[in-house]
Motif scaffolding. Sequence first.
Motif, PDB file in Angstrom:
ATOM      1  N   PRO A  51       0.825  -1.224   0.000  1.00  0.00           N
ATOM      2  CA  PRO A  51       0.000   0.000   0.000  1.00  0.00           C
ATOM      3  C   PRO A  51       0.852   1.264   0.000  1.00  0.00           C
ATOM      4  CG  PRO A  51      -0.870  -1.613   1.558  1.00  0.00           C
ATOM      5  CD  PRO A  51       0.448  -2.152   1.086  1.00  0.00           C
ATOM      6  N   PHE A  52       0.368   2.278  -0.683  1.00  0.00           N
ATOM      7  CA  PHE A  52       1.074   3.558  -0.768  1.00  0.00           C
ATOM      8  C   PHE A  52       0.744   4.417   0.454  1.00  0.00           C
ATOM      9  CE2 PHE A  52       0.897   3.263  -5.686  1.00  0.00           C
ATOM     10  CZ  PHE A  52       1.927   2.339  -5.671  1.00  0.00           C
ATOM     11  N   THR A  53       1.158   3.983   1.608  1.00  0.00           N
ATOM     12  CA  THR A  53       0.849   4.674   2.854  1.00  0.00           C
ATOM     13  C   THR A  53       1.630   5.978   2.967  1.00  0.00           C
ATOM     14  OG1 THR A  53       0.549   2.518   3.889  1.00  0.00           O
ATOM     15  CG2 THR A  53       0.723   4.411   5.363  1.00  0.00           C
ATOM     16  N   ASN A  54       0.913   7.064   3.231  1.00  0.00           N
ATOM     17  CA  ASN A  54       1.521   8.371   3.522  1.00  0.00           C
ATOM     18  C   ASN A  54       2.411   8.914   2.399  1.00  0.00           C
ATOM     19  OD1 ASN A  54       0.350   8.360   6.130  1.00  0.00           O
ATOM     20  ND2 ASN A  54       2.062   7.165   6.933  1.00  0.00           N
ATOM     21  N   VAL A  55       2.100   8.593   1.151  1.00  0.00           N
ATOM     22  CA  VAL A  55       2.915   9.155   0.063  1.00  0.00           C
ATOM     23  C   VAL A  55       2.372  10.495  -0.410  1.00  0.00           C
ATOM     24  CG1 VAL A  55       3.670   6.885  -0.729  1.00  0.00           C
ATOM     25  CG2 VAL A  55       1.679   7.956  -1.810  1.00  0.00           C
ATOM     26  N   GLY A  56       1.093  10.792  -0.141  1.00  0.00           N
ATOM     27  CA  GLY A  56       0.510  12.034  -0.625  1.00  0.00           C
ATOM     28  C   GLY A  56       0.136  11.944  -2.092  1.00  0.00           C
ATOM     29  N   THR A  57       0.003  13.096  -2.736  1.00  0.00           N
ATOM     30  CA  THR A  57      -0.359  13.146  -4.155  1.00  0.00           C
ATOM     31  C   THR A  57       0.727  13.869  -4.939  1.00  0.00           C
ATOM     32  OG1 THR A  57      -1.631  15.190  -3.824  1.00  0.00           O
ATOM     33  CG2 THR A  57      -2.831  13.094  -3.693  1.00  0.00           C
ATOM     34  N   PHE A  58       0.695  13.644  -6.253  1.00  0.00           N
ATOM     35  CA  PHE A  58       1.787  14.120  -7.103  1.00  0.00           C
ATOM     36  C   PHE A  58       1.262  14.784  -8.371  1.00  0.00           C
ATOM     37  CE2 PHE A  58       3.214  10.553  -4.607  1.00  0.00           C
ATOM     38  CZ  PHE A  58       4.427  11.004  -4.090  1.00  0.00           C
ATOM     39  N   ASP A  59       2.083  15.674  -8.902  1.00  0.00           N
ATOM     40  CA  ASP A  59       1.795  16.301 -10.185  1.00  0.00           C
ATOM     41  C   ASP A  59       2.375  15.489 -11.343  1.00  0.00           C
ATOM     42  OD1 ASP A  59       0.654  18.826  -9.056  1.00  0.00           O
ATOM     43  OD2 ASP A  59       2.688  19.011  -8.253  1.00  0.00           O
ATOM     44  N   LEU A  60       3.373  14.684 -11.032  1.00  0.00           N
ATOM     45  CA  LEU A  60       4.076  13.923 -12.060  1.00  0.00           C
ATOM     46  C   LEU A  60       4.623  12.641 -11.452  1.00  0.00           C
ATOM     47  CD1 LEU A  60       5.565  13.720 -14.889  1.00  0.00           C
ATOM     48  CD2 LEU A  60       7.444  14.983 -13.798  1.00  0.00           C
ATOM     49  N   ILE A  61       4.452  11.525 -12.160  1.00  0.00           N
ATOM     50  CA  ILE A  61       5.020  10.249 -11.725  1.00  0.00           C
ATOM     51  C   ILE A  61       5.786   9.622 -12.882  1.00  0.00           C
ATOM     52  CG2 ILE A  61       4.528   7.905 -10.939  1.00  0.00           C
ATOM     53  CD1 ILE A  61       2.029   8.959  -9.559  1.00  0.00           C
ATOM     54  N   PHE A  62       6.988   9.196 -12.608  1.00  0.00           N
ATOM     55  CA  PHE A  62       7.749   8.345 -13.525  1.00  0.00           C
ATOM     56  C   PHE A  62       7.760   6.945 -12.928  1.00  0.00           C
ATOM     57  CE2 PHE A  62       8.840  11.843 -15.938  1.00  0.00           C
ATOM     58  CZ  PHE A  62       9.934  11.684 -16.787  1.00  0.00           C
ATOM     59  N   CYS A  63       7.230   5.970 -13.659  1.00  0.00           N
ATOM     60  CA  CYS A  63       7.300   4.564 -13.238  1.00  0.00           C
ATOM     61  C   CYS A  63       7.678   3.769 -14.478  1.00  0.00           C
ATOM     62  CB  CYS A  63       5.971   4.094 -12.654  1.00  0.00           C
ATOM     63  SG  CYS A  63       6.056   2.424 -11.975  1.00  0.00           S
ATOM     64  N   ARG A  64       8.968   3.690 -14.725  1.00  0.00           N
ATOM     65  CA  ARG A  64       9.451   3.169 -16.003  1.00  0.00           C
ATOM     66  C   ARG A  64      10.265   1.886 -15.805  1.00  0.00           C
ATOM     67  NH1 ARG A  64      12.386   7.399 -19.527  1.00  0.00           N
ATOM     68  NH2 ARG A  64      13.782   7.635 -17.732  1.00  0.00           N
ATOM     69  N   ASN A  65       9.961   0.917 -16.641  1.00  0.00           N
ATOM     70  CA  ASN A  65      10.777  -0.304 -16.754  1.00  0.00           C
ATOM     71  C   ASN A  65      10.862  -1.105 -15.452  1.00  0.00           C
ATOM     72  OD1 ASN A  65      11.569   0.460 -19.500  1.00  0.00           O
ATOM     73  ND2 ASN A  65      12.817   2.011 -18.507  1.00  0.00           N
ATOM     74  N   VAL A  66       9.777  -1.096 -14.672  1.00  0.00           N
ATOM     75  CA  VAL A  66       9.732  -1.957 -13.485  1.00  0.00           C
ATOM     76  C   VAL A  66       8.538  -2.895 -13.552  1.00  0.00           C
ATOM     77  CG1 VAL A  66       8.512  -0.219 -12.090  1.00  0.00           C
ATOM     78  CG2 VAL A  66       9.802  -2.037 -10.969  1.00  0.00           C
ATOM     79  N   ALA A  67       7.388  -2.396 -13.994  1.00  0.00           N
ATOM     80  CA  ALA A  67       6.182  -3.232 -14.038  1.00  0.00           C
ATOM     81  C   ALA A  67       6.301  -4.366 -15.046  1.00  0.00           C
ATOM     82  CB  ALA A  67       4.958  -2.374 -14.351  1.00  0.00           C
ATOM     83  N   ILE A  68       7.258  -4.278 -15.955  1.00  0.00           N
ATOM     84  CA  ILE A  68       7.462  -5.361 -16.926  1.00  0.00           C
ATOM     85  C   ILE A  68       7.903  -6.655 -16.239  1.00  0.00           C
ATOM     86  CG2 ILE A  68       7.963  -3.850 -18.877  1.00  0.00           C
ATOM     87  CD1 ILE A  68      10.942  -4.263 -18.349  1.00  0.00           C
ATOM     88  N   TYR A  69       8.342  -6.556 -14.994  1.00  0.00           N
ATOM     89  CA  TYR A  69       8.773  -7.743 -14.253  1.00  0.00           C
ATOM     90  C   TYR A  69       7.667  -8.318 -13.371  1.00  0.00           C
ATOM     91  CZ  TYR A  69      13.366  -6.043 -15.673  1.00  0.00           C
ATOM     92  OH  TYR A  69      14.451  -5.611 -16.413  1.00  0.00           O
ATOM     93  N   PHE A  70       6.483  -7.681 -13.373  1.00  0.00           N
ATOM     94  CA  PHE A  70       5.389  -8.106 -12.511  1.00  0.00           C
ATOM     95  C   PHE A  70       4.412  -8.997 -13.274  1.00  0.00           C
ATOM     96  CE2 PHE A  70       5.725  -3.882  -9.926  1.00  0.00           C
ATOM     97  CZ  PHE A  70       6.935  -4.313  -9.417  1.00  0.00           C
ATOM     98  N   THR A  71       3.568  -9.698 -12.528  1.00  0.00           N
ATOM     99  CA  THR A  71       2.484 -10.449 -13.164  1.00  0.00           C
ATOM    100  C   THR A  71       1.484  -9.455 -13.746  1.00  0.00           C
ATOM    101  OG1 THR A  71       1.102 -10.511 -11.178  1.00  0.00           O
ATOM    102  CG2 THR A  71       2.735 -12.299 -11.456  1.00  0.00           C
ATOM    103  N   PRO A  72       0.668  -9.858 -14.715  1.00  0.00           N
ATOM    104  CA  PRO A  72      -0.335  -8.939 -15.274  1.00  0.00           C
ATOM    105  C   PRO A  72      -1.258  -8.345 -14.212  1.00  0.00           C
ATOM    106  CG  PRO A  72      -0.106 -10.849 -16.691  1.00  0.00           C
ATOM    107  CD  PRO A  72       0.721 -11.143 -15.472  1.00  0.00           C
ATOM    108  N   THR A  73      -1.637  -9.153 -13.236  1.00  0.00           N
ATOM    109  CA  THR A  73      -2.524  -8.665 -12.172  1.00  0.00           C
ATOM    110  C   THR A  73      -1.828  -7.603 -11.328  1.00  0.00           C
ATOM    111  OG1 THR A  73      -3.699 -10.774 -12.063  1.00  0.00           O
ATOM    112  CG2 THR A  73      -3.868  -9.335 -10.145  1.00  0.00           C
ATOM    113  N   ASP A  74      -0.582  -7.850 -10.942  1.00  0.00           N
ATOM    114  CA  ASP A  74       0.156  -6.888 -10.128  1.00  0.00           C
ATOM    115  C   ASP A  74       0.443  -5.616 -10.913  1.00  0.00           C
ATOM    116  OD1 ASP A  74       0.205  -8.491  -7.889  1.00  0.00           O
ATOM    117  OD2 ASP A  74       2.181  -9.358  -8.325  1.00  0.00           O
ATOM    118  N   ARG A  75       0.733  -5.765 -12.195  1.00  0.00           N
ATOM    119  CA  ARG A  75       0.989  -4.605 -13.039  1.00  0.00           C
ATOM    120  C   ARG A  75      -0.232  -3.703 -13.109  1.00  0.00           C
ATOM    121  NH1 ARG A  75      -1.104  -3.998 -17.723  1.00  0.00           N
ATOM    122  NH2 ARG A  75      -0.338  -2.470 -19.238  1.00  0.00           N
TER     123      ARG A  75
END
Length: 283
Positions: A203-227
């Motif tokens: 869970p994203f506990t206490n991260v707050g909110t963002f104007d911009l997110i980079f999430c690159r080249n990590v979800a390719i290693y996850f299962t489709p459900t987790d992605r």
Amino acid sequence: MKPNGADIDAICDLVNELCGIYLDTSKDYLIEGRLAKLVKQAGCASYVDFARKVRVDARLKNDVVDAITTNETLWFRDNTPFDALRYKIFPELIDAKAGSLFPKKFRVWSAACSTGQEAYSIAMAFADVVPDFESWDLQIYGTDISPAAVAQAQRGVYNELEVNRGLDQKYRGAYFVKSAGGWGVNDVLKRRCRFEVRNLLKPFTNVGTFDLIFCRNVAIYFTPTDRKSLFQRLGQTLNRGGWLFTGSGESLMDLGPNWAPKQHCRAVCYQPNGCNGVATLKR
């Protein structure tokens, strides 16, 4: 030590449990290449025994995560996302915030930051756009599953090979200081970047909110459900009008109509919480 079938199953389960990376039986070469030394150092007779030992040893857990994760990174990786920031995303967000209570506050999440080059590159791209960079409240939150990678990002010191991977001389001169250990990020950038270890499948506990997110080249290693779960939860942390960048080979079209890809400066990005005209912020 070459893993057998039971060894591979045990390590695949362990790695998925520790960091969400999905391995299958075809990855025996990777398991042997990255973990054989740790298995030997731990005095284990097999990978099955090693997996049991890791589950009750916090230090070994960190060692496995550091060994199995891929910390391939460089400055301004792929270039086009950073052109999109300079010429499209940051100018729009600045316009949108002009009438808000905090017109100079921007929050960015580098969600798989590795050793920090992405986060610091985002800061330098922002500095390219705004006058008097030091007067802006830019907050960049960098996270990674690897404790060793996060530790280097926090230090902000890079050797000659690392600084030569994508870092233009103008940025080195403006934002880096030569030190005994290599080249250190100066305080102008460092105080705008905060790094910590975080598992993106938790869970994203206490991260707050963002104007911009980079999430690159990590979800390719996850299962489709987790992605799918990851990007949906990331979308929930974006301010209205906020933007998300993925790796150049990733597509989020399967997440629904709000995730229609947009292309700016040849970079693909997403704006799931507001898609019309100049970005509008969450009130």
